[in-house]
Design a protein around this motif. Structure first.
Motif, short mmCIF file in Angstrom:
data_model
loop_
_atom_site.label_atom_id
_atom_site.label_comp_id
_atom_site.label_asym_id
_atom_site.label_seq_id
_atom_site.Cartn_x
_atom_site.Cartn_y
_atom_site.Cartn_z
N GLU A 236 46.26 -77.87 -11.41
CA GLU A 236 46.45 -76.35 -10.66
C GLU A 236 46.51 -75.41 -11.89
OE1 GLU A 236 49.74 -76.36 -7.67
OE2 GLU A 236 48.33 -77.37 -6.30
N TYR A 237 47.61 -75.82 -12.88
CA TYR A 237 47.81 -75.04 -14.00
C TYR A 237 46.73 -74.61 -14.75
CZ TYR A 237 50.08 -73.10 -18.04
OH TYR A 237 50.55 -72.08 -18.96
N GLU B 298 43.41 -74.90 -13.36
CA GLU B 298 42.49 -73.97 -13.02
C GLU B 298 42.92 -72.50 -13.12
OE1 GLU B 298 39.74 -74.89 -11.37
OE2 GLU B 298 40.01 -76.85 -11.95
N LYS B 299 44.28 -72.26 -12.97
CA LYS B 299 44.83 -70.89 -13.35
C LYS B 299 44.47 -70.35 -14.62
CE LYS B 299 48.66 -71.05 -9.88
NZ LYS B 299 50.05 -71.10 -9.60
N VAL C 222 40.60 -69.71 -14.74
CA VAL C 222 40.58 -68.47 -14.17
C VAL C 222 40.83 -67.26 -14.81
CG1 VAL C 222 41.01 -66.90 -11.97
CG2 VAL C 222 40.51 -69.34 -11.82
N THR C 223 42.31 -67.30 -15.43
CA THR C 223 42.91 -66.13 -16.33
C THR C 223 42.07 -65.97 -17.36
OG1 THR C 223 44.91 -66.74 -15.33
CG2 THR C 223 44.94 -65.37 -17.42
#
Length: 268
Positions: free
Chosen positions: A170-171, A173-174, A177-178
């Motif tokens: 999840e981190y 993916e974040k 995206v960032t």
């Protein structure tokens, strides 16, 4: 069979009683002899004829007659001797019978003792085998408990790692995206269609890719082909972005081929 005092008294046995006993014995012998003569006459009538299956029993009787004839002949050669029924004789006979019975009982006792020793050895051997099996069983139980504890521990650890891996994904993916948003905001392309003069002075429209796409290509090459992570610089790579990656140590040129670059392996 019970005996009276008169029978046990040797003085009560008279010559008349002895004579009567002899006459009865001789009478029985004569009767047996008559029977033997009768069988002998039947055998003489048969002759040398071959016996059939129906006369198999007769053949057996002939053998019995021969045995009885030999036994009678032996008895005829001996003189019957009547033992006096005195107390001393009875005591002697009783002692002989007792000694014989004692000998037989001693043999039986010896046999039983031998069997008991054998059973005792078998029992000790079976008990030893049972103790060994019990030790093995206890060892297996202990091993089972230990493995069960390890499984519980490893299961707990696996769940924790699974949770951490999920958090990392999840981190990740974040971050992607960032990063994508950051690159699109701060490193945009000046124009998607840039006219570039070639050596032959001909012009062609070239479709450039973003810095994010360049990094994705280099990253995929690094992990898919780790033994050869270099990527050929194509016309779609915008030169200012290539220089940016090289100056900041994000990418490296090939030592022998400047037209190829690779992403720096920060994970190693």
């Amino acid at each position: 069979m019970s005996m009276s005092n008169q029978d046990l008294d040797p003085d009560s046995t008279t010559d008349e009683d002895i004579t009567t006993a002899k006459e009865e014995l001789i009478k029985k012998c004569e009767e047996m002899w008559k029977d033997l003569e009768e069988y002998q006459n039947k055998l003489s009538l048969i002759g040398t004829e071959t016996l059939t299956d129906s006369n198999a029993q007769l053949s057996l009787l002939i053998m019995q007659v021969k045995c009885l004839t030999a036994e009678l002949s032996q008895w005829q050669k001996e003189t019957p001797e009547i033992l006096p029924l005195s107390e001393e004789v009875l005591v002697t006979l009783g002692k002989e019978e007792f000694q014989k019975l004692r000998h037989d009982l001693e043999l039986v006792l010896s046999t039983i003792q031998s069997k008991n020793e054998k059973l005792k050895e078998d029992l000790e051997r079976e008990q030893q085998w049972l103790d060994e099996q019990q030790q093995i069983f206890e060892s297996l139980i202990a091993l089972h408990n230990e493995l069960k504890h390890q499984i519980v521990t490893e299961s707990r650890t696996f769940k924790e790692l699974k949770t951490k891996l999920h958090d990392v994904k999840e981190y990740k993916e974040k971050l992607l995206v960032t990063l994508s948003e950051f690159l699109e905001d701060h490193f945009p392309l000046p124009d998607r269609n840039v006219k570039k003069k070639r050596k032959n002075t001909q012009e062609s429209n070239i479709q450039l890719i973003t810095l994010h796409e360049m990094l994705e290509i280099l990253l995929n090459r690094l992990f898919d082909v780790p033994h050869d992570p270099y990527v050929k610089i194509s016309d779609s790579f915008w030169p200012p972005y290539i220089e940016l990656l090289l100056r900041n140590g994000i990418a490296l040129r090939h030592p022998e081929d400047p037209s190829r670059i690779r992403l720096e392996a920060f994970h190693q």
